[in-house]
Design an enzyme around this catalytic site. Structure first.
Site, PDB file in Angstrom:
ATOM      1  N   ASN A   9       0.866  -1.175   0.000  1.00 46.84           N
ATOM      2  CA  ASN A   9       0.000   0.000   0.000  1.00 46.84           C
ATOM      3  C   ASN A   9       0.907   1.232   0.000  1.00 46.84           C
ATOM      4  O   ASN A   9       1.462   1.599   1.037  1.00 46.84           O
ATOM      5  CB  ASN A   9      -0.876  -0.059   1.254  1.00 46.84           C
ATOM      6  CG  ASN A   9      -1.818   1.123   1.352  1.00 46.84           C
ATOM      7  OD1 ASN A   9      -1.777   2.039   0.545  1.00 46.84           O
ATOM      8  ND2 ASN A   9      -2.669   1.103   2.365  1.00 46.84           N
ATOM      9  N   ARG A  89      -2.647  -2.167  -3.405  1.00 42.98           N
ATOM     10  CA  ARG A  89      -3.818  -1.315  -3.208  1.00 42.98           C
ATOM     11  C   ARG A  89      -3.681  -0.126  -4.158  1.00 42.98           C
ATOM     12  O   ARG A  89      -2.662   0.577  -4.141  1.00 42.98           O
ATOM     13  CB  ARG A  89      -3.861  -0.823  -1.771  1.00 42.98           C
ATOM     14  CG  ARG A  89      -5.000   0.112  -1.553  1.00 42.98           C
ATOM     15  CD  ARG A  89      -4.962   0.746  -0.201  1.00 42.98           C
ATOM     16  NE  ARG A  89      -6.111   1.626  -0.037  1.00 42.98           N
ATOM     17  CZ  ARG A  89      -6.133   2.644   0.799  1.00 42.98           C
ATOM     18  NH1 ARG A  89      -5.104   2.909   1.559  1.00 42.98           N
ATOM     19  NH2 ARG A  89      -7.203   3.396   0.894  1.00 42.98           N
ATOM     20  N   HIS A 178     -12.438   3.558   0.123  1.00 43.89           N
ATOM     21  CA  HIS A 178     -12.490   2.593   1.248  1.00 43.89           C
ATOM     22  C   HIS A 178     -13.290   1.353   0.856  1.00 43.89           C
ATOM     23  O   HIS A 178     -13.827   0.656   1.726  1.00 43.89           O
ATOM     24  CB  HIS A 178     -13.176   3.161   2.507  1.00 43.89           C
ATOM     25  CG  HIS A 178     -12.484   4.312   3.163  1.00 43.89           C
ATOM     26  ND1 HIS A 178     -13.184   5.299   3.820  1.00 43.89           N
ATOM     27  CD2 HIS A 178     -11.180   4.623   3.281  1.00 43.89           C
ATOM     28  CE1 HIS A 178     -12.333   6.173   4.314  1.00 43.89           C
ATOM     29  NE2 HIS A 178     -11.101   5.783   3.991  1.00 43.89           N
ATOM     30  N   ARG A 239     -10.153  16.429   7.211  1.00 44.59           N
ATOM     31  CA  ARG A 239     -10.918  16.803   6.003  1.00 44.59           C
ATOM     32  C   ARG A 239     -12.317  17.269   6.396  1.00 44.59           C
ATOM     33  O   ARG A 239     -12.908  16.736   7.336  1.00 44.59           O
ATOM     34  CB  ARG A 239     -11.034  15.610   5.055  1.00 44.59           C
ATOM     35  CG  ARG A 239      -9.684  15.181   4.508  1.00 44.59           C
ATOM     36  CD  ARG A 239      -9.831  13.978   3.604  1.00 44.59           C
ATOM     37  NE  ARG A 239      -8.939  12.919   4.026  1.00 44.59           N
ATOM     38  CZ  ARG A 239      -9.089  11.642   3.683  1.00 44.59           C
ATOM     39  NH1 ARG A 239     -10.107  11.258   2.949  1.00 44.59           N
ATOM     40  NH2 ARG A 239      -8.223  10.741   4.101  1.00 44.59           N
ATOM     41  N   GLU A 383      -8.424  -4.971   5.377  1.00 43.09           N
ATOM     42  CA  GLU A 383      -8.343  -4.704   3.930  1.00 43.09           C
ATOM     43  C   GLU A 383      -7.265  -5.568   3.276  1.00 43.09           C
ATOM     44  O   GLU A 383      -7.404  -5.991   2.132  1.00 43.09           O
ATOM     45  CB  GLU A 383      -8.038  -3.222   3.705  1.00 43.09           C
ATOM     46  CG  GLU A 383      -9.203  -2.339   4.082  1.00 43.09           C
ATOM     47  CD  GLU A 383      -8.798  -0.911   4.377  1.00 43.09           C
ATOM     48  OE1 GLU A 383      -8.297  -0.658   5.499  1.00 43.09           O
ATOM     49  OE2 GLU A 383      -8.979  -0.050   3.510  1.00 43.09           O
TER      50      GLU A 383
END
Ligand code: ADP
Length: 396
Positions: A9, A89, A178, A239, A383
């Site tokens: 990743n 990923r 996600h 964010r 994940e």
């Protein structure tokens, strides 16, 4: 013999890596190269729960770091010789990818084309793919996309009410992110309900530094809160989530911000951090709120209020709900956020079991709802395992 997948990743200044046992999702070795391209580049990894840390040369780049990672893995020969695939990923798959895919020239070209929409992520994902292909030339490399799970969203959900040609000519639409996490916890919730995922209506909330919520009808994603980029929707660590779209123009035209300053403000200086002026870390804010810090309390109240609104909206669109799932660092661990959220949703048939809610933390997964409630789960996401399982589809 056990087979392993190397899962990579690549972020803008980091590479997370993990060796995953394909059958069980267990990870005997995982690590992180971070601060890449700076004076403090370093690499740490954990093998059988023991942490090893080391410096990397100043300004180590992604390619060099991957070479060091490959060398490090070779020291664990009993693991590395059983690696049968590399799973990558990839953040943005645009409309090209509805599933994970074996990487070839065409796939690389398509990922390059989506880089405009994910300039911080896709180019480094491609560097990671290229370097890993050099380091592991004999293994199949598979790309797993954060956006793929959401490619089932209907057009009325993924379009913005902008002139249609912006979608046709420039691909401006909601993509969602996600996806591997939402898919994993949806799958686990279906298992716990003893139902096929295709028969389940779910709402899944991934609450980490980035936050998103998904509406899943009959096992398929029909809506999600992250949009064209991972900025829309819920309030997040730094964010802003949903704001009036006129605010960026106001900041630029009336307050003299540049476009890149606006982007920095919305992505890195807003959310929990922007309101609390203390931290983007939910643990710190919970502690500070308990000690009477009003800004910390306000930040958490806003975070929870936005979440309540989205759950209400998704209850309206999924149909009869089979379960609500919390995951991500906050969703898996914060009994406070879960309790404060669900206490505002009692009139919609959701109620927590206070004891189970306190129990289900730190990697525990299970039911946290009261017997009289629709099922609510806290599920530790994985994940890497989704990526490993998808990669195994290409191992013959
Ligand atoms: P990322 O999106 O970077 O993968 P994570 O999923 O690890 O992030 O989530 C990070 C968030 O989880 C942080 O806000 C952190 O404070 C929160 N978190 C982790 N552990 C706890 C805890 N015990 N209680 C409350 N929040 C927690």
């Amino acid at each position: 013999m056990d087979q392993y997948v190397l899962v990579l990743n690549c972020g803008s200044s980091s590479i997370k890596f993990a060796i995953i046992e394909a059958k069980t999702g267990r990870s005997p070795l995982h690590g992180l190269a971070e601060n890449l391209g700076t004076v403090s580049s370093k690499l740490g990894f954990s093998y059988q729960h023991k942490q090893h840390d080391g410096e990397l040369p100043v300004n180590t780049d992604h390619q060099q770091a991957l070479a060091v990672i490959a060398d490090t893995l070779k020291q664990f020969e009993h693991l590395s010789r059983r690696i049968v695939a590399v799973g990558h990923r990839v953040v943005h798959g645009g409309e090209y990818f509805t599933h994970s895919t074996l990487i070839d020239e065409q796939v690389i070209h398509a990922i390059e084309k989506t880089s405009l929409m994910a300039p911080l992520h896709n180019p480094v994902n491609l560097t990671g793919i290229n370097s890993a292909q050099n380091a592991f030339p004999h293994l199949p490399h598979i790309a797993v996309f954060d956006t793929a799970f959401f490619q089932t969203m209907p057009k009325h959900a993924y379009l913005y009410a902008l002139p249609y040609e912006l979608y046709q000519q420039h691909n401006i639409r909601r993509y969602g992110f996600h996806g591997t996490s939402h898919y994993y916890v949806a799958h686990e919730a279906a298992k716990a309900l003893k139902k096929a995922l295709g028969n389940c209506n779910l709402i899944t909330a991934h609450l980490g530094n980035g936050c998103s919520i998904a509406a899943i009808r009959q096992g398929k994603a029909i809506d999600t809160s992250l949009g064209f980029t991972p900025l829309e929707g819920l309030m997040m660590g730094t964010r802003c989530g949903d704001i009036d779209p006129s605010i960026p123009a106001y900041l630029i035209e009336q307050l003299g911000y540049s476009a890149s300053e606006v982007s920095e403000l919305l992505n890195k200086e807003s959310g929990l951090l922007g309101i609390s002026k203390l931290s983007n870390d939910c643990r710190t804010l919970e502690q500070q709120a308990k000690e009477g810090n009003l800004q910390a309390k306000l930040a958490l109240d806003m975070f929870i209020y936005r979440l309540v609104k989205y759950i209400g909206a998704y209850l309206a669109v999924v149909g009869t709900l089979d379960a609500l799932v919390f995951t991500g660092g906050i969703g898996e661990n914060s009994a406070y956020v879960r309790e404060s959220t669900i206490s505002q949703l009692q009139h919609l048939g959701l109620e927590l079991d206070a004891e189970k809610n306190l129990e289900m933390r730190f990697g525990q997964s299970g039911l946290i709802s009261h017997n009289s409630s629709k099922p609510i789960f806290a599920i530790a996401t994985n994940e890497e395992w989704v990526i490993a399982k998808d990669a195994m589809l290409y191992v013959h």
